[in-house]
Design a protein around this motif. Structure first.
Motif, PDB file in Angstrom:
ATOM      1  N   PRO A 595       0.845  -1.199   0.000  1.00 23.93           N
ATOM      2  CA  PRO A 595       0.000   0.000   0.000  1.00 23.93           C
ATOM      3  C   PRO A 595       0.874   1.239   0.000  1.00 23.93           C
ATOM      4  CG  PRO A 595      -0.569  -1.526   1.789  1.00 23.93           C
ATOM      5  CD  PRO A 595       0.739  -1.958   1.245  1.00 23.93           C
ATOM      6  N   VAL A 596       0.546   2.198  -0.831  1.00 23.96           N
ATOM      7  CA  VAL A 596       1.332   3.436  -0.898  1.00 23.96           C
ATOM      8  C   VAL A 596       0.377   4.616  -0.781  1.00 23.96           C
ATOM      9  CG1 VAL A 596       3.166   2.419  -2.292  1.00 23.96           C
ATOM     10  CG2 VAL A 596       1.212   3.490  -3.423  1.00 23.96           C
ATOM     11  N   PRO A 597       0.866   5.761  -0.339  1.00 24.43           N
ATOM     12  CA  PRO A 597       0.002   6.948  -0.222  1.00 24.43           C
ATOM     13  C   PRO A 597      -0.653   7.290  -1.550  1.00 24.43           C
ATOM     14  CG  PRO A 597       2.085   7.312   0.915  1.00 24.43           C
ATOM     15  CD  PRO A 597       2.226   6.020   0.174  1.00 24.43           C
ATOM     16  N   GLY A 598      -1.918   7.635  -1.503  1.00 19.10           N
ATOM     17  CA  GLY A 598      -2.631   8.089  -2.690  1.00 19.10           C
ATOM     18  C   GLY A 598      -3.211   7.005  -3.551  1.00 19.10           C
ATOM     19  N   ARG A 599      -2.897   5.718  -3.254  1.00 16.21           N
ATOM     20  CA  ARG A 599      -3.413   4.620  -4.065  1.00 16.21           C
ATOM     21  C   ARG A 599      -4.098   3.605  -3.147  1.00 16.21           C
ATOM     22  NH1 ARG A 599      -1.655   4.898  -9.195  1.00 16.21           N
ATOM     23  NH2 ARG A 599      -2.383   2.782  -9.631  1.00 16.21           N
ATOM     24  N   LEU A 600      -4.997   2.816  -3.733  1.00 14.39           N
ATOM     25  CA  LEU A 600      -5.697   1.771  -2.997  1.00 14.39           C
ATOM     26  C   LEU A 600      -5.236   0.415  -3.501  1.00 14.39           C
ATOM     27  CD1 LEU A 600      -7.940   0.888  -1.009  1.00 14.39           C
ATOM     28  CD2 LEU A 600      -9.535   0.950  -2.944  1.00 14.39           C
ATOM     29  N   LEU A 601      -4.684  -0.387  -2.597  1.00 11.35           N
ATOM     30  CA  LEU A 601      -4.270  -1.744  -2.943  1.00 11.35           C
ATOM     31  C   LEU A 601      -5.418  -2.705  -2.633  1.00 11.35           C
ATOM     32  CD1 LEU A 601      -2.211  -3.956  -3.715  1.00 11.35           C
ATOM     33  CD2 LEU A 601      -1.463  -3.947  -1.306  1.00 11.35           C
ATOM     34  N   VAL A 602      -5.770  -3.528  -3.627  1.00  7.56           N
ATOM     35  CA  VAL A 602      -6.793  -4.566  -3.464  1.00  7.56           C
ATOM     36  C   VAL A 602      -6.175  -5.890  -3.891  1.00  7.56           C
ATOM     37  CG1 VAL A 602      -9.076  -5.383  -4.157  1.00  7.56           C
ATOM     38  CG2 VAL A 602      -8.629  -2.916  -3.959  1.00  7.56           C
ATOM     39  N   GLU A 603      -6.321  -6.921  -3.073  1.00 15.37           N
ATOM     40  CA  GLU A 603      -5.806  -8.252  -3.403  1.00 15.37           C
ATOM     41  C   GLU A 603      -6.968  -9.246  -3.469  1.00 15.37           C
ATOM     42  OE1 GLU A 603      -1.409  -8.237  -1.267  1.00 15.37           O
ATOM     43  OE2 GLU A 603      -3.140  -8.984  -0.139  1.00 15.37           O
ATOM     44  N   SER A 604      -6.912 -10.150  -4.454  1.00 13.63           N
ATOM     45  CA  SER A 604      -7.901 -11.217  -4.573  1.00 13.63           C
ATOM     46  C   SER A 604      -7.173 -12.551  -4.579  1.00 13.63           C
ATOM     47  CB  SER A 604      -8.718 -11.070  -5.862  1.00 13.63           C
ATOM     48  OG  SER A 604      -9.482  -9.879  -5.828  1.00 13.63           O
ATOM     49  N   PHE A 605      -7.687 -13.534  -3.805  1.00  8.26           N
ATOM     50  CA  PHE A 605      -7.036 -14.849  -3.759  1.00  8.26           C
ATOM     51  C   PHE A 605      -8.020 -15.887  -3.214  1.00  8.26           C
ATOM     52  CE2 PHE A 605      -5.954 -12.373   0.022  1.00  8.26           C
ATOM     53  CZ  PHE A 605      -6.434 -13.177   1.050  1.00  8.26           C
TER      54      PHE A 605
END
Length: 819
Positions: A595-605
């Motif tokens: 995860p980084v500032p300004g972005r949204l991390l989404v993981e699928s598994f």
């Protein structure tokens, strides 16, 4: 401001102690002499309280009186967020008053003050009265208020950051506007160590928002605090869990190595839980106490007195001792679990030493790996002087209704006069004639749908346009029920001899039967009976359960969550981390994204035959919980077969029968216009919010002369009224107020909106073949999230270790989708 010389009596007192008046203390006196209000922002231990009272002390110095008699009547009000703080200030203020021979009478007034003393204070007030916002509001509701406050010269508001942005701040702002009308010469002074944006607080403090009338006084800089993070000896930082019981042996060693240790926890449950673990480890039988808001006033006072006398080696506590308490023997502050914000942490750290020229010493004890990074982020924020705080909001209509009723209890009023008075405070500057008329109509009739019921008719309008009480008995009922803090339904816990230990939630008490055991106030108790609103107990040999308390969780602040993301993205900075934390992030970086500032991390598994999606929002538990409710509803509509979700401050994990291929579609902003409204209306949230605003506004009474309603009775009453209003008057004032609470406080919808904004254009969606390292803490909580923090820690650790063995394998991973 023109320079002001300190009165010689005060100069001599400082010199006699080998002290000097600090610059900011002198500037507070200068501001007062210049006829200005003032906001003092100064480090803990800088003598803020004395600075706030310096103009009061000067007014009673013989050199300034120049032969004239000392002022009579109430001269200064001191308003604090905590009863304990008011009593502590009284103790500390009496010393200079007595040593200078000023003859000031100083008293406290709170809900714990005996009724005969309260009556005497109204008839013959002290020179200085130390009180809380709720007690001040009640004092203003008496007919003698106009006479009592006519000569008031000064109001000192301590820890102003703890008031201004919430409903207690709304109540205090309205009380200040009333006081200013009764005593136009009144000067206001606000004190704080942790204000992030002083200009905002100047505006809140000023009459009519006139910031130029409020002098900003910046305190002298103190010694930088020493903040360390405790790490396991020879072991890894846990993957999951919040209680940090792994640290008990090391924590006990720290207690033995220091004079007095103050141990903060974030919940009442954890205070009892950590106290139990410490007591089991207390082989030396050291005097260790416990303090939280559900304990009886006798229990709290006993512990506070023991701390003031230096009789305790350690005290486990909650936010009940966050603010301003000055116990000089404390040489170590411990924060168990995540700090949640740099300002809160700084406030707690300041309880150690409490001297400007000596560093405060603090120890942060993270419960898991995310909390370790949060602790490091908070540690660096404190070192850099970065503060955080809540945003200001419009004043609540339920609080305004309570205030209007209180004004009517004090005497008849004209609508236009009271409206102008209300609008003079920033929180209610938005109130126009139409809205104020609606508030008056609500207080007078209950609203259109309820106006046929006599019990809701509390004020009436005379032919000359003056508003007054419909019947004198309404004043007594108002004073019995007024207040802002609406606790969950509570049961008194007492021994058969009548000695009270405090209160537990009614829901918890109802689950107990005679013979059951639980731990409360640090004592193992056995239930004898439950009668009316009391749980009768006796000492037990063994404890089985610790009460937990519902309510909104304290979320990580936006400022601190941003710093956490920055630390995660700063790969070079990982060298500072312990080996196990660094390895955790390195494998995450290799197998997925960070995860980084300004972005949204989404993981699928996939995992154990179910499809998981994790959203790394870092927007706090309340916002993630709300987002989980909304996403599962939308997934249901899309045929994705959602099975559940679990939230932490950092992550939301949702699982279902079908994989999420397009999270952008699920996270489209229109979710807050359609699904949000439907969800809130159909869930318990709006009912719960309505219950609170109905109680605060006075529509539903918790207490009646001679008896008190149970929480279930209050809930039943408010639910009936809610159903009537939803059907016949959906735009009722209290429905509007409940919606405001549901949006701003219960759901953190603003932070949910921040997630949606990022998802619209800046999303990283990673498809994995199995669970990722960063998702282990949240996935391990599934099935355990409804248990009190700490109760399931052993199970959490076992589950997390099992998941981690799978997540930390470094096989290559699949694809990444970005914008």
């Amino acid at each position: 401001m023109p320079a002001t010389d300190l009165p010689p009596e005060i100069e001599a007192w400082f010199a006699g102690r080998g002290w000097r008046a600090r610059r900011h203390q002198a500037e507070m006196l200068q501001a007062s002499d210049a006829g200005l209000h003032a906001l003092l922002v100064a480090d803990t231990g800088a003598g803020k309280t004395l600075a706030g009272f310096l103009p009061t002390l000067a007014a009673f110095c013989p050199s300034r009186l120049d032969g004239a008699p000392a002022p009579e009547g109430l001269h200064t009000l001191y308003v604090s967020p905590l009863k304990a703080l008011a009593h502590d200030v009284q103790r500390n203020l009496l010393t200079p008053v007595e040593e200078m021979g000023l003859g000031l009478r100083i008293e406290t007034r709170s809900g714990d003050t005996p009724s005969d003393r309260k009556a005497r204070q109204r008839a013959r007030p002290p020179h200085v009265l130390l009180t809380t916002p709720e007690s001040l509001s009640l004092l203003l509701s008496y007919p003698e208020a106009a006479t009592l406050f006519a000569g008031l010269k000064r109001v000192v508001i301590d820890e102003i950051h703890a008031f201004a942005t919430g409903k207690r701040g709304d109540l205090l702002a309205l009380a200040l506007s009333r006081l200013q009308a009764l005593a136009p010469q009144l000067q206001r002074a606000g004190l704080s160590a942790t204000v992030a944006v002083p200009e905002e607080y100047q505006g809140w403090l000023a009459p009519w928002g006139d910031i130029d009338s409020v002098a900003l006084v910046q305190g002298e800089k103190g010694a930088d605090p020493h903040v360390a993070i405790l790490l396991p000896e020879g072991e890894r930082i846990p993957w999951s869990g919040h209680a940090a019981t792994w640290a008990i042996p090391q924590l006990y060693a720290q207690i033995k190595a220091h004079r007095t240790t103050l141990i903060f926890t974030n919940t009442r449950f954890l205070a009892e839980y950590i106290f139990e673990w410490l007591w089991d480890a207390n082989d030396d039988n050291l005097p260790i106490g416990i303090h939280h808001g559900s304990l009886s006033k006798e229990a709290r006072r006993k512990v506070e007195g023991a701390m003031a006398r230096g009789e305790l080696r350690a005290l486990v506590c909650t936010a009940s001792l966050d603010l301003g308490v000055d116990w000089g023997d404390i040489d170590l502050v411990v924060q168990m679990g995540a700090p949640k914000g740099s300002s809160r942490l700084l406030q707690r750290i300041g309880r150690a030493n409490h001297r400007l020229d000596q560093p405060s010493k603090a120890l942060l004890v993270p419960g898991n790996r995310f909390e370790f990074i949060e602790a490091m982020a908070a540690q660096e924020a404190v070192e850099l002087g970065i503060r955080d705080g809540e945003d200001f909001r419009a004043g609540g209509l339920d609080v305004l209704a309570q205030h209007v009723m209180g004004c009517a209890c004090a005497g008849p009023f004209r609508e236009e006069n009271l409206r102008a008075e209300v609008r003079s405070c920033l929180a209610y500057a938005w109130i126009d004639e139409a809205i104020f008329t609606r508030v008056l109509d609500f207080v007078a009739t209950g609203g259109y749908a309820l106006r046929s019921y006599d019990r809701f008719k509390r004020i009436v309008k005379d032919r000359d346009g003056t508003w007054r009480l419909a019947h004198p008995e309404h004043a007594a009922r108002h004073r019995l029920n007024a207040g802002i803090i609406v606790d969950s339904e509570m049961l008194e816990v007492r021994f058969r001899n009548g000695r009270s230990l405090g209160k537990v939630e009614e829901m918890f008490g109802a689950s107990l039967k005679p013979g059951d055991t639980f731990r409360f106030a640090g004592i193992d108790l056995e239930v004898e009976s439950m009668k009316d609103l009391e749980l009768v107990v006796r000492a037990a040999r063994k404890s089985a359960t610790i009460p937990s308390y519902t309510g909104l969780r304290l979320p990580i602040t936006g400022t601190l969550s941003e710093r956490v993301r920055e630390m995660l993205a700063d790969r070079a900075g990982w060298a500072r981390f312990p080996d196990d934390v660094r390895e955790w992030l390195e494998v995450q970086d290799y197998r997925s994204h960070l995860p980084v500032p300004g972005r949204l991390l989404v993981e699928s598994f996939p995992h154990r035959g179910v499809e998981y999606t994790t959203y790394y929002t870092f927007e706090g538990w309340n916002a993630n919980q709300s987002l989980g409710m909304l996403l599962t509803r939308r997934m249901e509509d899309r045929g994705l077969g959602p099975l559940g979700f679990v939230a932490t401050d950092y992550t939301l994990a949702v699982w279902g029968l079908q994989a999420v291929e397009d999270p952008v579609d699920l996270l489209s902003p229109d979710i807050l216009t359609h699904e949000f409204v439907d969800w809130v209306q159909q869930s318990h949230l709006l009912r719960r919010a309505f219950r609170e605003v109905a109680v605060i506004s006075g529509l539903v009474e918790r207490q009646q002369p001679g008896k008190k309603k149970s929480g279930r009775q209050v809930t039943f009453s408010t639910d009936l009224i809610y159903d009537v209003l939803r059907k016949y008057e959906p735009d009722h004032l209290l429905i509007q107020a409940a919606w405001a609470d549901a949006r701003e406080r219960m759901t953190d919808v603003g932070r949910v909106g921040d997630v949606l904004d990022r998802a619209a254009t800046q999303i990283d969606h990673v498809h994995l073949d199995r669970i990722s390292p960063l998702s282990v803490p949240v996935i391990s909580m599934i099935g355990r999230e409804n248990l009190p923090s700490g109760a399931a820690d052993d199970d959490l650790l076992l589950e997390a270790e099992s998941l981690a063995s799978l997540a930390m394998r470094t096989d290559p991973v699949v694809e990444v989708e970005g914008d």
